[in-house]
Enzyme design. Structure first.
Site, PDB file in Angstrom:
ATOM      1  N   THR A 128       1.698  -4.661   4.264  1.00  0.00           N
ATOM      2  CA  THR A 128       1.547  -5.049   5.674  1.00  0.00           C
ATOM      3  C   THR A 128       1.002  -6.468   5.837  1.00  0.00           C
ATOM      4  OG1 THR A 128      -0.668  -4.072   5.747  1.00  0.00           O
ATOM      5  CG2 THR A 128       1.170  -2.674   6.444  1.00  0.00           C
ATOM      6  N   ASP A 129       0.267  -6.955   4.818  1.00  0.00           N
ATOM      7  CA  ASP A 129      -0.438  -8.228   5.009  1.00  0.00           C
ATOM      8  C   ASP A 129       0.484  -9.381   5.399  1.00  0.00           C
ATOM      9  OD1 ASP A 129      -2.748  -6.909   4.432  1.00  0.00           O
ATOM     10  OD2 ASP A 129      -2.946  -7.669   2.379  1.00  0.00           O
ATOM     11  N   THR A 181       0.815  -1.223   0.000  1.00  0.00           N
ATOM     12  CA  THR A 181       0.000   0.000   0.000  1.00  0.00           C
ATOM     13  C   THR A 181       0.843   1.266   0.000  1.00  0.00           C
ATOM     14  OG1 THR A 181      -1.809  -1.103   1.112  1.00  0.00           O
ATOM     15  CG2 THR A 181      -1.711   1.273   1.378  1.00  0.00           C
ATOM     16  N   THR A 188       0.128 -22.027  20.124  1.00  0.00           N
ATOM     17  CA  THR A 188      -1.201 -21.629  20.596  1.00  0.00           C
ATOM     18  C   THR A 188      -1.905 -20.693  19.604  1.00  0.00           C
ATOM     19  OG1 THR A 188      -2.480 -20.515  22.319  1.00  0.00           O
ATOM     20  CG2 THR A 188      -0.219 -19.760  22.023  1.00  0.00           C
ATOM     21  N   GLN A 189      -3.212 -20.843  19.505  1.00  0.00           N
ATOM     22  CA  GLN A 189      -3.965 -19.909  18.651  1.00  0.00           C
ATOM     23  C   GLN A 189      -4.322 -18.633  19.419  1.00  0.00           C
ATOM     24  OE1 GLN A 189      -8.380 -21.487  18.324  1.00  0.00           O
ATOM     25  NE2 GLN A 189      -7.004 -23.108  17.692  1.00  0.00           N
ATOM     26  N   THR A 198       3.109  -9.493  14.862  1.00  0.00           N
ATOM     27  CA  THR A 198       1.984 -10.054  14.143  1.00  0.00           C
ATOM     28  C   THR A 198       1.055  -8.914  13.710  1.00  0.00           C
ATOM     29  OG1 THR A 198       0.518 -11.951  14.331  1.00  0.00           O
ATOM     30  CG2 THR A 198       0.571 -10.554  16.203  1.00  0.00           C
ATOM     31  N   ASP A 248       2.099  -6.911  -4.435  1.00  0.00           N
ATOM     32  CA  ASP A 248       1.232  -6.905  -3.269  1.00  0.00           C
ATOM     33  C   ASP A 248       1.790  -8.012  -2.377  1.00  0.00           C
ATOM     34  OD1 ASP A 248      -1.940  -6.144  -2.498  1.00  0.00           O
ATOM     35  OD2 ASP A 248      -1.159  -7.990  -1.610  1.00  0.00           O
ATOM     36  N   SER A 249       1.819  -7.792  -1.072  1.00  0.00           N
ATOM     37  CA  SER A 249       2.538  -8.761  -0.238  1.00  0.00           C
ATOM     38  C   SER A 249       1.846 -10.116  -0.175  1.00  0.00           C
ATOM     39  CB  SER A 249       2.804  -8.202   1.154  1.00  0.00           C
ATOM     40  OG  SER A 249       1.655  -8.215   1.950  1.00  0.00           O
TER      41      SER A 249
HETATM   42  N1  ASP Z   1      -2.523  -5.723   0.353  1.00  0.00           N
HETATM   43  C1  ASP Z   1      -1.460  -4.847   0.794  1.00  0.00           C
HETATM   44  C2  ASP Z   1      -0.185  -5.654   0.889  1.00  0.00           C
HETATM   45  O1  ASP Z   1       0.026  -6.321   1.863  1.00  0.00           O
HETATM   46  C3  ASP Z   1      -1.832  -4.200   2.075  1.00  0.00           C
HETATM   47  C4  ASP Z   1      -0.789  -3.269   2.646  1.00  0.00           C
HETATM   48  O2  ASP Z   1       0.247  -2.954   2.100  1.00  0.00           O
HETATM   49  O3  ASP Z   1      -1.017  -2.812   3.728  1.00  0.00           O
HETATM   50  O4  ASP Z   1       0.597  -5.617  -0.012  1.00  0.00           O
END
Ligand code: ASP
Length: 345
Positions: free
Chosen positions: A93-94, A17, A280-281, A169, A61-62
């Site tokens: 971030t994903d 993003t 653990t979850q 996380t 995109d991650s």
């Molecule tokens: N879908 C994006 C990614 O992980 C979301 C982000 O960057 O926050 O590439």
């Protein structure tokens, strides 16, 4: 002591993003090239550090980042390790916590900062969080304390917190405060000042050279338990062709049903060479096998405790170890210890 101009930082832009704009036709977010970032953060040009950048082409995109891409990132760092004082990886971030965990195992004896950051809002938007995240990530990558890099670790910097990558996380798809490190305190916090918590940071032995591990084995699976889970599902996962490692996301402090069929299936997998890790979850806390009957039987079957590993750190650790070693003893021994500060000892 280096002057600001002499401190050199490599920014590796992988996508996410932070470098996205809205496609005028479809309205969805699409990645653009790295020039977009410097256009929107002109401060970067006047930082005072010797900044360099390299961009993935195409950017990703991650959700599309996988071990092959981790290896490319590690190779960029390996090839330019002696030319830079620190590295900033811009990443979606994903899956950022997976990449940070994987990189922490790949870069053994790391002696320089590798700081991952990204943003919840594209950098082109007025309210973006990307600008601050990027600027401070660079400052952290450039920080020197006692004549040495302040944080020679793979970390995530996000919303005023620097956390160890393999402890982190993603907790929120909405808030700027998107990441958390539930089982290990932040390595630094940012307010008026940048405050490093030196006693929490890992420093490598100076004489040790960087070693880059580049093998992963993706023959792993995560089985998240839920009340009512049925044998067909468990069997389908355990019987996956070529499966070598299984992570069971258990309840609470590492508990699972004591159904005989469940234990039989786990036993059979272990007897045929499979490795099972119990994680653990719960978002925070640790597995403590043997406290309840519901984990004692798994322990007896040879299931290994993942202690306080995050899900991201566990799956990447298993892939890394299965890629690195063929000996079951060596893999088990390494799962039981901390490789890069990912578990509490
Ligand atoms: N879908 C994006 C990614 O992980 C979301 C982000 O960057 O926050 O590439």
């Amino acid at each position: 002591m280096k002057t600001k101009k002499e401190i050199s930082i490599l920014i590796i832009y992988t996508g996410g993003t932070i470098g996205m704009v809205q496609d005028p036709e479809t309205g969805s977010l699409v990645p653009i090239d790295f020039r977009h970032i410097t256009d929107h953060v002109p401060e970067l040009r006047k930082f005072g550090y010797d900044l360099h950048s390299v961009s993935f082409d195409p950017v990703k995109d991650s959700s599309n980042i996988d071990p092959e891409v981790w290896i490319r990132m590690a190779e960029i760092i390996e090839d330019s390790y002696n030319d830079f004082d620190g590295f900033v990886i811009l990443h979606g971030t994903d899956t950022m916590a997976y990449t940070a965990s994987a990189m922490s195992y790949m870069l053994e004896n790391l002696g320089k900062p590798v700081i991952l950051t990204g943003s919840q809002l594209p950098i082109g938007l007025l309210r973006t969080d990307g600008r601050e995240n990027l600027i401070t990530a660079i400052e952290i990558a450039a920080a020197i304390e006692n004549d040495a890099p302040a944080v020679p670790e793979v970390c995530i910097y996000f919303d005023n917190k620097l956390t160890r990558g393999n402890r982190t996380t993603k907790m929120s798809a909405e808030h700027f405060d998107a990441f958390n490190s539930p089982n290990y305190p932040p390595l630094a916090e940012v307010g008026l000042h940048l405050k490093y918590y030196n006693q929490l940071i890992c420093y490598p032995a100076k004489e040790k050279k960087l070693i880059v591990h580049k093998s992963f084995d993706t023959n792993v699976a995560i089985l998240k338990l839920f009340p009512g889970i049925n044998r067909k599902l468990v069997r389908a996962i355990i019987k996956t062709e070529g499966l070598r490692g299984l992570i069971i996301e258990t309840f609470g402090s590492g508990n699972a049903p004591t159904y005989q069929w469940f234990l039989d299936d786990l036993n059979q997998f272990i007897d045929t060479g499979g490795i099972i890790l119990n994680v653990t979850q719960c978002p925070g806390g640790s597995v403590e096998m043997g406290v309840y009957e519901t984990s004692r039987q798994m322990m007896a079957a040879g299931v290994i405790s993942g202690k306080d590993l995050t899900s991201e750190a566990s799956v990447t650790k298993l892939m890394h170890l299965l890629g690195r070693y063929s000996s079951r003893e060596k893999i088990t021994e390494s799962l039981n210890k901390s490789l890069a500060g990912e578990i509490s000892q």
